[in-house]
Scaffold this motif. Structure first.
Motif: not given
Ligand code: PEP
Length: 256
Positions: A155-162, A110-116, A65-72, A146-151
């Motif tokens: 992923l900003s601040g997410i480390d390699a393990t994550h 994009d900032l919110l997507v990253n936080a989520k 099961a997956g969700g479709q959205d989450v709070s930051k 544009y897609v490169a910018y979104q990616v």
């Protein structure tokens, strides 16, 4: 697909469709048509209220099961929001973030997507991060930029393990729910570009282990060709995921 280095994932996005009481009959039909053996993870992303029913119904067939959205936010006075802690507590394994419908109708940036995405990773849930260009952007020739910018932003601040646990879904907005699919070459080109962006940030090993999905009018007919591309590791499927026979045919297309 490249099953040696990364997971193949077929994820359905039910959006605001179906009800909890329709899940069992759906699952019974899906089970009947499910290919055996099967080489991919299967996920169905439902409205949060239906996740417990989906987890129960999907156990036997190993459908997650997956969700479709989450709070930051982690917790607190955020009426109507659902936290990553709450999703994890009921057993949610995956959750979509940054779907173009959330970006378009709910003003997500994009900032919110990253936080989520980070909120989900902190609780052990794999984010399915959606990116994709509009028709105007494709016609203006700025798709990859544009897609490169979104990616990068997601992923900003997410480390390699994550980052290895992140799933990126390339969904050209002009192909979602329109019946217009990107050609296999167009989809491969962007998915390959997304992997190159990840490689540049994290290096070769994390980049080769991230699953990149294509989404946008994927169906039983076009799935095999899209999934045969080396950088397309599965699909995020809207309309066709509501029909168990069509959805199982897409799952079967990963058996190549
Ligand atoms: C989606 O909503 O993520 C999607 C890809 O929808 P559809 O398959 O209906 O185009």
């Amino acid at each position: 697909m490249n099953r040696k280095y990364r997971k193949t994932v077929i994820a359905g996005n039910w959006k605001m469709n179906m009800t909890a009481s329709e899940i069992k009959p759906f699952m019974d039909q899906l089970k009947e048509n499910m290919p055996k053996p099967r080489f991919c993870d299967v996920v169905l992303c439902t409205p949060a209220v239906m996740i417990p029913t989906m987890i129960k119904a999907g156990k036997e067939a190993k459908v997650f099961a997956g969700g479709q959205d989450v709070s930051k936010y982690e917790k607190g006075a955020y009426t109507g929001e659902v936290s990553a802690t709450q999703l994890a507590d009921i057993g949610t394994r995956y959750c979509i973030v940054g779907h173009s419908e959330r970006r378009q109708y709910h003003g997500e940036d994009d900032l919110l997507v990253n936080a989520k995405a980070r909120a989900l990773l902190n609780k052990g849930i794999a984010p399915i991060i959606c990116v994709g260009e509009s028709l105007e952007q494709r016609e203006a020739g700025v798709t990859m930029e544009y897609v490169a910018y979104q990616v990068k932003a997601a992923l900003s601040g997410i480390d390699a393990t994550h980052v290895r646990r992140c799933i990126i879904a390339y969904e050209p907005i002009w192909a979602i729910g329109t019946g217009k699919t990107a050609t296999a070459e167009q989809a491969q080109e962007v998915c390959e570009g997304i992997r190159a962006v990840i490689r540049k940030i994290y290096g070769a090993r994390p980049a080769r282990s991230v699953s990149i999905l294509y989404g946008g009018s994927m169906n039983a007919k076009n799935a095999a060709e899209l999934l045969a591309q080396p950088d397309i590791d599965g699909g995020l499927i809207g309309g066709a995921s509501l029909k168990p026979v069509d959805f199982s045919a897409i799952i079967a297309a990963t058996n190549q």
